[in-house]
Design a protein around this motif. Sequence first.
Motif, mmCIF file in Angstrom:
data_model
loop_
_atom_site.group_PDB
_atom_site.id
_atom_site.type_symbol
_atom_site.label_atom_id
_atom_site.label_comp_id
_atom_site.label_asym_id
_atom_site.label_seq_id
_atom_site.Cartn_x
_atom_site.Cartn_y
_atom_site.Cartn_z
ATOM 1 N N LEU A 10 0.836 -1.200 0.000
ATOM 2 C CA LEU A 10 0.000 0.000 0.000
ATOM 3 C C LEU A 10 0.874 1.254 0.000
ATOM 4 O O LEU A 10 0.624 2.202 -0.760
ATOM 5 C CB LEU A 10 -0.933 0.001 1.211
ATOM 6 C CG LEU A 10 -1.815 1.229 1.381
ATOM 7 C CD1 LEU A 10 -2.769 1.372 0.202
ATOM 8 C CD2 LEU A 10 -2.591 1.141 2.678
ATOM 9 N N LEU A 11 1.903 1.270 0.817
ATOM 10 C CA LEU A 11 2.793 2.425 0.883
ATOM 11 C C LEU A 11 3.549 2.625 -0.429
ATOM 12 O O LEU A 11 3.795 3.765 -0.850
ATOM 13 C CB LEU A 11 3.776 2.269 2.042
ATOM 14 C CG LEU A 11 3.164 2.440 3.429
ATOM 15 C CD1 LEU A 11 4.120 1.927 4.497
ATOM 16 C CD2 LEU A 11 2.795 3.895 3.682
ATOM 17 N N GLN A 12 3.904 1.534 -1.092
ATOM 18 C CA GLN A 12 4.600 1.656 -2.379
ATOM 19 C C GLN A 12 3.678 2.248 -3.438
ATOM 20 O O GLN A 12 4.084 3.106 -4.221
ATOM 21 C CB GLN A 12 5.143 0.306 -2.811
ATOM 22 C CG GLN A 12 6.319 -0.138 -1.951
ATOM 23 C CD GLN A 12 6.829 -1.494 -2.341
ATOM 24 O OE1 GLN A 12 7.053 -1.764 -3.499
ATOM 25 N NE2 GLN A 12 7.014 -2.363 -1.356
ATOM 26 N N ASP A 16 4.139 5.757 -5.371
ATOM 27 C CA ASP A 16 4.052 5.910 -6.823
ATOM 28 C C ASP A 16 3.063 7.012 -7.194
ATOM 29 O O ASP A 16 3.305 7.798 -8.112
ATOM 30 C CB ASP A 16 3.625 4.596 -7.481
ATOM 31 C CG ASP A 16 4.715 3.535 -7.436
ATOM 32 O OD1 ASP A 16 5.900 3.892 -7.269
ATOM 33 O OD2 ASP A 16 4.369 2.342 -7.569
ATOM 34 N N ALA A 17 1.938 7.078 -6.482
ATOM 35 C CA ALA A 17 0.936 8.105 -6.763
ATOM 36 C C ALA A 17 1.496 9.495 -6.461
ATOM 37 O O ALA A 17 1.319 10.432 -7.252
ATOM 38 C CB ALA A 17 -0.327 7.858 -5.943
ATOM 39 N N HIS A 18 2.188 9.638 -5.342
ATOM 40 C CA HIS A 18 2.806 10.928 -5.007
ATOM 41 C C HIS A 18 3.854 11.300 -6.060
ATOM 42 O O HIS A 18 3.960 12.456 -6.461
ATOM 43 C CB HIS A 18 3.464 10.883 -3.629
ATOM 44 C CG HIS A 18 2.509 10.943 -2.489
ATOM 45 N ND1 HIS A 18 1.557 11.929 -2.357
ATOM 46 C CD2 HIS A 18 2.364 10.137 -1.398
ATOM 47 C CE1 HIS A 18 0.874 11.735 -1.243
ATOM 48 N NE2 HIS A 18 1.340 10.644 -0.658
ATOM 49 N N HIS A 19 4.639 10.320 -6.485
ATOM 50 C CA HIS A 19 5.677 10.571 -7.483
ATOM 51 C C HIS A 19 5.043 11.037 -8.790
ATOM 52 O O HIS A 19 5.544 11.960 -9.439
ATOM 53 C CB HIS A 19 6.505 9.300 -7.691
ATOM 54 C CG HIS A 19 7.756 9.544 -8.457
ATOM 55 N ND1 HIS A 19 7.834 9.350 -9.817
ATOM 56 C CD2 HIS A 19 8.978 9.979 -8.068
ATOM 57 C CE1 HIS A 19 9.053 9.644 -10.229
ATOM 58 N NE2 HIS A 19 9.761 10.035 -9.187
ATOM 59 N N ALA A 30 6.777 7.850 1.862
ATOM 60 C CA ALA A 30 5.983 6.615 1.791
ATOM 61 C C ALA A 30 6.867 5.421 1.455
ATOM 62 O O ALA A 30 6.767 4.356 2.083
ATOM 63 C CB ALA A 30 4.867 6.763 0.765
ATOM 64 N N LEU A 31 7.757 5.592 0.474
ATOM 65 C CA LEU A 31 8.632 4.486 0.081
ATOM 66 C C LEU A 31 9.631 4.146 1.177
ATOM 67 O O LEU A 31 9.937 2.972 1.417
ATOM 68 C CB LEU A 31 9.355 4.820 -1.222
ATOM 69 C CG LEU A 31 8.461 4.935 -2.452
ATOM 70 C CD1 LEU A 31 9.266 5.421 -3.652
ATOM 71 C CD2 LEU A 31 7.765 3.622 -2.757
ATOM 72 N N HIS A 32 10.121 5.170 1.863
ATOM 73 C CA HIS A 32 11.069 4.929 2.964
ATOM 74 C C HIS A 32 10.389 4.176 4.105
ATOM 75 O O HIS A 32 10.983 3.279 4.710
ATOM 76 C CB HIS A 32 11.643 6.258 3.450
ATOM 77 C CG HIS A 32 12.766 6.102 4.407
ATOM 78 N ND1 HIS A 32 13.957 5.499 4.073
ATOM 79 C CD2 HIS A 32 12.879 6.451 5.708
ATOM 80 C CE1 HIS A 32 14.743 5.481 5.128
ATOM 81 N NE2 HIS A 32 14.120 6.057 6.129
ATOM 82 N N HIS A 33 9.145 4.508 4.380
ATOM 83 C CA HIS A 33 8.391 3.801 5.422
ATOM 84 C C HIS A 33 8.167 2.345 5.008
ATOM 85 O O HIS A 33 8.322 1.423 5.826
ATOM 86 C CB HIS A 33 7.061 4.507 5.668
ATOM 87 C CG HIS A 33 6.332 4.007 6.860
ATOM 88 N ND1 HIS A 33 6.584 4.462 8.132
ATOM 89 C CD2 HIS A 33 5.379 3.059 6.979
ATOM 90 C CE1 HIS A 33 5.801 3.809 8.988
ATOM 91 N NE2 HIS A 33 5.055 2.955 8.296
ATOM 92 N N ALA A 34 7.818 2.126 3.738
ATOM 93 C CA ALA A 34 7.647 0.758 3.232
ATOM 94 C C ALA A 34 8.947 -0.019 3.356
ATOM 95 O O ALA A 34 8.949 -1.192 3.758
ATOM 96 C CB ALA A 34 7.183 0.785 1.775
#
Length: 74
Positions: A10-12, A16-19, A30-34
């Motif tokens: 979900l975080l990935q 991707d959506a934020h990117h 988000a990616l760092h948290h994932a």
Amino acid sequence: MGGRSGRPDLLQYLGDAHHAEDDLRAAHDALHHALGILTELVHPHADRLRAELAVRSTPRQPNSGAEVLAPRRP
């Protein structure tokens, strides 16, 4: 593991959506948290995500022809 096993996916997707919206800070967060969760779970995709974060955090040169990374598929 509890309910955390599905959270990295979900975080990935969120990253991707934020990117895609050029919100690079939110994408990185988000990616760092994932990545933290995958690392804690000793998940084999942690290395792939770590490499992706390294690529995304490298500034692209103007007119370099660099392409946006395609979204991950599970």
